[in-house]
Motif scaffolding. Structure first.
Motif, short mmCIF file in Angstrom:
data_model
loop_
_atom_site.label_atom_id
_atom_site.label_comp_id
_atom_site.label_asym_id
_atom_site.label_seq_id
_atom_site.Cartn_x
_atom_site.Cartn_y
_atom_site.Cartn_z
N THR A 2 74.21 63.30 28.34
CA THR A 2 74.51 61.75 28.24
C THR A 2 74.27 61.02 26.89
O THR A 2 73.54 61.69 26.18
CB THR A 2 73.85 60.80 29.42
OG1 THR A 2 72.42 61.33 28.91
CG2 THR A 2 74.02 61.52 30.71
N THR A 5 70.55 61.33 26.30
CA THR A 5 70.00 62.57 25.83
C THR A 5 70.43 62.72 24.55
O THR A 5 69.67 63.78 23.79
CB THR A 5 70.60 63.82 26.86
OG1 THR A 5 70.23 63.16 28.14
CG2 THR A 5 69.99 65.07 26.54
N PRO A 70 76.36 64.17 32.44
CA PRO A 70 75.03 64.51 32.85
C PRO A 70 74.54 65.92 33.20
O PRO A 70 73.23 66.30 33.30
CB PRO A 70 74.46 63.54 33.83
CG PRO A 70 75.64 63.21 34.61
CD PRO A 70 77.00 63.35 33.75
N HIS A 71 75.52 66.73 33.58
CA HIS A 71 75.41 67.97 34.05
C HIS A 71 76.06 69.24 33.00
O HIS A 71 76.02 70.20 33.47
CB HIS A 71 75.97 68.15 35.32
CG HIS A 71 75.22 67.43 36.32
ND1 HIS A 71 75.91 66.50 37.18
CD2 HIS A 71 74.16 67.00 36.66
CE1 HIS A 71 75.37 65.98 37.88
NE2 HIS A 71 74.13 66.09 37.68
N TRP A 91 75.67 72.98 34.84
CA TRP A 91 74.99 73.09 36.10
C TRP A 91 75.78 72.11 37.09
O TRP A 91 76.49 71.13 36.81
CB TRP A 91 73.82 72.88 36.12
CG TRP A 91 73.14 71.77 35.72
CD1 TRP A 91 72.60 70.77 36.46
CD2 TRP A 91 72.91 71.33 34.36
NE1 TRP A 91 72.36 69.40 35.62
CE2 TRP A 91 72.33 69.89 34.32
CE3 TRP A 91 73.03 71.98 33.11
CZ2 TRP A 91 72.13 69.28 32.89
CZ3 TRP A 91 72.72 71.28 31.85
CH2 TRP A 91 72.37 69.95 31.98
N ASN A 93 74.75 69.91 39.88
CA ASN A 93 74.22 68.66 40.23
C ASN A 93 72.80 68.59 39.76
O ASN A 93 72.31 69.82 39.30
CB ASN A 93 74.47 68.61 41.68
CG ASN A 93 73.72 69.61 42.44
OD1 ASN A 93 72.85 70.18 42.44
ND2 ASN A 93 74.75 70.37 43.45
N ASP A 94 72.02 67.68 40.22
CA ASP A 94 70.65 67.50 39.87
C ASP A 94 69.74 68.33 40.46
O ASP A 94 68.69 68.54 39.86
CB ASP A 94 70.47 65.99 40.20
CG ASP A 94 71.07 64.92 39.29
OD1 ASP A 94 71.57 65.26 38.25
OD2 ASP A 94 71.09 63.80 39.51
N GLU A 95 70.28 68.88 41.51
CA GLU A 95 69.31 69.94 42.26
C GLU A 95 69.51 71.55 41.90
O GLU A 95 68.97 72.15 42.36
CB GLU A 95 69.24 69.64 43.71
CG GLU A 95 68.84 68.38 44.44
CD GLU A 95 69.89 67.14 44.12
OE1 GLU A 95 71.16 67.45 44.20
OE2 GLU A 95 69.55 66.17 43.84
N SER A 99 72.01 77.46 35.64
CA SER A 99 73.28 77.11 34.94
C SER A 99 73.88 78.29 34.41
O SER A 99 73.32 79.47 34.12
CB SER A 99 72.84 76.01 33.71
OG SER A 99 72.27 76.70 32.78
N ILE A 129 65.97 69.81 29.28
CA ILE A 129 67.21 69.24 30.25
C ILE A 129 67.61 70.50 30.90
O ILE A 129 68.21 71.60 30.52
CB ILE A 129 68.25 68.73 29.27
CG1 ILE A 129 67.50 67.41 28.55
CG2 ILE A 129 69.44 68.29 29.85
CD1 ILE A 129 68.30 67.02 27.30
N GLY A 130 68.16 70.29 32.11
CA GLY A 130 68.88 71.09 33.15
C GLY A 130 67.88 72.10 33.86
O GLY A 130 66.85 71.97 33.83
#
Length: 169
Positions: A2, A5, A70-71, A91, A93-95, A99, A129-130
């Motif tokens: 993003t 970021t 964002p991923h 990756w 998704n957020d969960e 990756s 991040i990630g």
């Protein structure tokens, strides 16, 4: 990566082994033509080592269009406005717990330290991040890549062999 970021990880100046000045920076949505030119310059014989996606214009346009995702994090080696290499991880998704990642360096910048510089910056960002685990697939025949990944602390967890069916030829 993003825009927020990207602001946390601004471009950094680097020097290749031969003294060439370069910048490692996040991929931008305006990099479509530079990425397409980079992919077009990868010799067909080297493309056999790169399997995450085809190295073609369509994929270059798609990758640049997702630069603010964002991923994923995509870094490029910028040498005088041209892309000399790139490294990425993404990756689902957020969960996500892990990756995938890849790296590709133009022939002109192989053995210059470009791969190590890209990977060092990528791993620096990945610590924050990630997902905590990064995975990749690499071919034994891609000796330089195997050596780089090993030096960067990656370890093989399994080997996979593809069987050839002579009847399908």
């Amino acid at each position: 990566m993003t825009p927020d970021t990207q602001a946390q990880y601004p471009p950094i100046a680097v020097t290749l082994k031969d003294g060439t000045a370069a910048v490692i920076r996040p991929l931008s949505t305006t990099d479509t033509e530079a990425m397409a030119a980079f992919y077009a310059g990868i010799p067909r014989c080297d493309q056999r080592h790169y399997y995450p996606h085809p190295l073609d214009r369509e994929r270059a346009l798609l990758n640049a269009s997702r630069a603010d995702s964002p991923h994923e994090v995509v870094l490029v080696l910028d040498v005088d406005g041209n892309i000399g290499g790139y490294a990425w991880y993404r990756w689902e998704n957020d969960e996500a717990e892990k990756s995938g990642f890849g790296i590709c360096v133009a022939k002109a910048y192989q053995n210059s330290g470009a791969g190590k510089l890209l990977m060092t910056r990528l791993l620096e960002i990945a610590k924050v991040i990630g997902p905590p685990v990064m995975c990749l697939t690499v071919q034994h025949a891609n000796v330089r890549a195997v050596q780089l990944y090993t030096k960067m602390g990656f370890q093989p967890v399994r080997e996979q062999w593809l069987e050839r069916d002579p009847a399908s030829e």
